[in-house]
Structure formats: C-alpha cells, structure tokens
Design a protein around this motif. Structure first.
Motif, PDB file in Angstrom:
ATOM      1  N   ARG A 276     -30.986   0.014  15.429  1.00 55.76           N
ATOM      2  CA  ARG A 276     -32.150   1.001  15.682  1.00 55.76           C
ATOM      3  C   ARG A 276     -33.073   0.544  16.635  1.00 55.76           C
ATOM      4  O   ARG A 276     -33.509   1.085  17.593  1.00 55.76           O
ATOM      5  N   THR A 324     -23.748   1.867  21.368  1.00 53.78           N
ATOM      6  CA  THR A 324     -24.428   2.013  20.081  1.00 53.78           C
ATOM      7  C   THR A 324     -24.377   3.558  19.476  1.00 53.78           C
ATOM      8  O   THR A 324     -24.421   3.587  18.151  1.00 53.78           O
ATOM      9  N   MET A 328     -22.981   4.400  15.699  1.00 55.60           N
ATOM     10  CA  MET A 328     -23.869   4.860  14.937  1.00 55.60           C
ATOM     11  C   MET A 328     -23.438   6.387  14.507  1.00 55.60           C
ATOM     12  O   MET A 328     -23.581   6.683  13.231  1.00 55.60           O
ATOM     13  N   ASP A 331     -20.552   6.120  11.792  1.00 59.91           N
ATOM     14  CA  ASP A 331     -20.355   5.099  10.873  1.00 59.91           C
ATOM     15  C   ASP A 331     -20.319   5.874   9.588  1.00 59.91           C
ATOM     16  O   ASP A 331     -19.700   5.419   8.434  1.00 59.91           O
ATOM     17  N   GLN A 393     -31.503   4.562   8.333  1.00 54.62           N
ATOM     18  CA  GLN A 393     -30.014   4.485   8.281  1.00 54.62           C
ATOM     19  C   GLN A 393     -29.822   3.388   7.116  1.00 54.62           C
ATOM     20  O   GLN A 393     -30.234   2.416   6.835  1.00 54.62           O
TER      21      GLN A 393
END
Length: 399
Positions: A276, A324, A328, A331, A393
C-alpha cells in the motif's frame, strides 16, 4: 533468485513476450508502413488501437476458459489465432487489411497475458507472487529493449513485411515452449464447470469490489499512458525530433528501461514497506513527473533529451505501480483468479485503447498532445490510488 521463481519466470516470460513483441517490433516501421500503404497517421494509430481492443475483449473468454479447462488449452488456442493474424499482417495489401490482421493478433495475444497471470496466482500469493510477477516482467523487458532494434534491422533487410513474418516464427517458438516447458498448474479437482449464472454472479462480485475496480483502473490508466506513448512516439521522435528508425529504437529502449528496472524493485519494496505504501508513493511520483513534463511542453521547453529523461522518470514510477496492482487486485480472488485476471485485463486494455483513440485527433506531430494525454493518465492514477487504498487490505498471506 531461487529456482522456484527463476524457472517459471523464464517460461512465463517467454510466453508473455509474444504480445509485446507484436507491438514493439513494428513501431520503427510505422511511418514507412503508412507511406507504403497510403495510410494517414490516425489510420496507423488505429492498428495499435485495434490490437489493444481485441486484446482486451478476448480476455473475457480466456479467463473463464482457463478456470474451466485448465491453463494450457487456452494458451494453445491463443497462439494459433495469433499465428493466423500474423500471416494476415504479413500479406496485408491495404491498411484496412493490416488493421484486421492486428485485430486477429490481439484476439490471440490476449491468452498470453491473462493465462500467465492466473498461473502466477496458482503458484504463489502475496510478496512471492509480486516477486514472480516482477521476474516475468524482467524477461518481458527484452521486448522494448531489443524488439524495436530487431524491427529496424528486419525492415532494412526485408522491408516491413519481414517484421510480421518474424512474428510467425515467434509464435511457433511459443508453441514449442508451451508444449515442452510449461506444466499444467490447475489440477482437474480445482477446475470450475462453466456456468453463466455463476460467471455473472462472480463478475458482479468483482465489479462491486471497490478495491478490485480501483486497482484495475489504476493499473489500466497507468498502462494507458504507455499505450499513448507507443502509438505516438515513432512519429514524434522521427518527425518532430528527427531521429532515424534506429535512433527511435534506442530512445524507445531508454524510456522502457526505466519501467522494467523499477519493476524489479516492486517485490523487495513491497516486503520492506508494504504494498500500500509503495503504491501511494509511486502513484504520487508518477503524477508529478507526467504533469511536470506536460507543463514543460506547454512552455516550449521539451527537447529530445528532456522528453526522454522525463518519460524515463515517469516510467520508473509506473514500473512500481503495474506489478503491484496486478497482484493486489487478484490476491483476494484466488477462487476465481482466471475470471478476475481476464475481467481486469479487459478493462485495462479497453482503457488504454480508448485513450489512444481519444488522443489521435489531437496529434499534430509534436510531443505536446502525447505528453498531455500521458499527464491526464497520471492525474487519473492519483485519484484512483486514493480510491483503491481507501479500504484497509487484509494482511498478505504466506506464499
């Protein structure tokens, strides 16, 4: 790099290279192809847009298919379609036929984007997946560094049609790589029977997930900035800055190196600082670099060196953003990784294709319209980073 990362990175990277090669190899030849076929600059840019749109739409098919039938069958089909499109491009008598061939290439090339991403999700999650994604992108980085130079060499030796003939050969090599070196990663017990109701329900789950959609479009408009550069750079660098096809290839490689070099730091930085925080800093840096470069262009202060340096810096931040966001976004959706990858890829490619199409009418041969569109992408990335990172998250799962 451990063997569990190195070997799949090489195989998946080689499979994934075919799509970027289909874009990058013919970029130096775009002005010459346009002259040979009597096509305008917007028509030649349409050959890029057609590829991106087909590439995006086809992912809606390959993702669910990969969840239903395993990962290899869609890859075989995609490579076969790509080969057919490459043959059509090689023989194209008009720009309309070339656009059609590029569309078919995109339909096939999509498989080599969406399915490897699902394979990565089969093998790893969290930081390990980010490391593998970054390693795959390192292998793919050979495309922007070598493909334009290879295209320039082929153009000098065989004419522009030789570039597409080389893609036919590349497709054949991809088929052999898939058959001999890539095992199936989705066992029959984990496959999902295709059901339209389930697909629509899972699609709704993804579309209503603010984090998934924010990350998807964050990466999408980041990629769109690079698509705008791809569609315009050959004309800007050769016509506005006076570079030869070989000179353009070198400039293009320098701009792309910033992206792929930084992408290798995404995994380690994610482990050290958290994904993040990396995303927040990289998004802000990307926006600042792109807006500043556009401001310099409006002030008439963008020389070739300034343009290359500014895009190198912007692409370095982008190299942290793309791997990234890919990880993410998937995920939390491992049970529908194929669908999530395909839907996300479709939305991203459509965003890129539409941005290229919207930029075309403003192109005047100078760098300013190109840099303006890239700056707009930068502003959208900053806004979307705030949306995507607004919801906390869950902790990264172990690989």
């Amino acid at each position: 790099m451990s063997d569990r990362i190195l070997r799949p990175a090489l195989v998946l990277g080689l499979l994934s290279c075919i799509g970027p090669f289909a874009i990058d190899m013919y970029l130096p030849a775009m002005p010459q192809i346009g002259a040979a076929l009597g096509a305008s600059v917007p028509a030649m840019q349409t050959t890029i847009t057609a590829y991106f749109i087909a590439f995006g739409l086809a992912q809606l098919v390959y993702g669910p298919w990969a969840d239903q039938a395993g990962r290899k069958a869609p890859l075989y089909a995609g490579i076969g379609i790509f080969l057919a499109g490459s043959v059509l491009c090689t023989l194209a008598p008009t720009v309309e036929w070339l656009i059609a061939g590029r569309f078919v290439q995109g339909l096939g090339g999509a498989a080599m984007m969406v399915v490897p991403r699902a394979i990565i999700r089969d093998l790893h999650t969290g930081p390990a997946a980010t490391r593998l994604m970054a390693a795959v992108m390192l292998v793919i980085s050979v495309s922007p560094m070598l493909a334009p130079l290879a295209g320039s060499g082929l153009m000098a030796l065989t004419g522009w049609r030789g570039i597409f003939a080389a893609l036919v050969v590349a497709g054949g090599i991809s088929l052999l790589t898939l058959a001999l070196a890539q095992p199936e990663t989705l066992p029959p017990a984990a496959r999902q029977r295709f059901d339209l109701t389930d697909t629509l329900r899972n699609s709704r789950r993804l579309i209503t997930d603010r984090s998934f959609m924010g990350l998807t479009f964050l990466g999408g408009f980041g990629m769109a900035s690079f698509f705008v550069f791809i569609a315009s750079a050959s004309f800007v660098y050769t016509e506005s800055f006076g570079l030869s096809p070989t000179g353009f290839s070198v400039a293009f490689a320098i701009n792309a190196i910033g992206f792929f070099a930084a992408s290798q730091a995404a995994g380690p930085l994610g482990l050290r600082l958290g994904a993040r925080r990396v995303m927040a800093v990289a998004s802000a840096g990307f926006t600042l670099a792109t807006v500043a470069l556009f401001a310099l262009a409006l002030a008439g202060m963008v020389s070739l060196a300034v343009c290359i340096a500014g895009l190198f810096l912007a692409n370095a931040f982008l190299g942290l953003i793309i791997p990234t966001t890919m990880v993410m976004a998937l995920d939390d959706h491992g049970d529908i990784a194929g669908l999530a990858s395909s839907l996300g890829g479709t939305l991203q490619m459509l965003a890129g294709g539409l941005m290229v199409a919207a930029t075309g009418p403003f192109f005047d041969g100078t760098a300013t319209p190109m840099l303006g569109a890239i700056a707009l992408c930068g502003l959208l990335v900053l806004v979307l980073s705030r949306v995507a990172l607004a919801r906390p998250q869950p902790p990264a799962r172990a690989a």
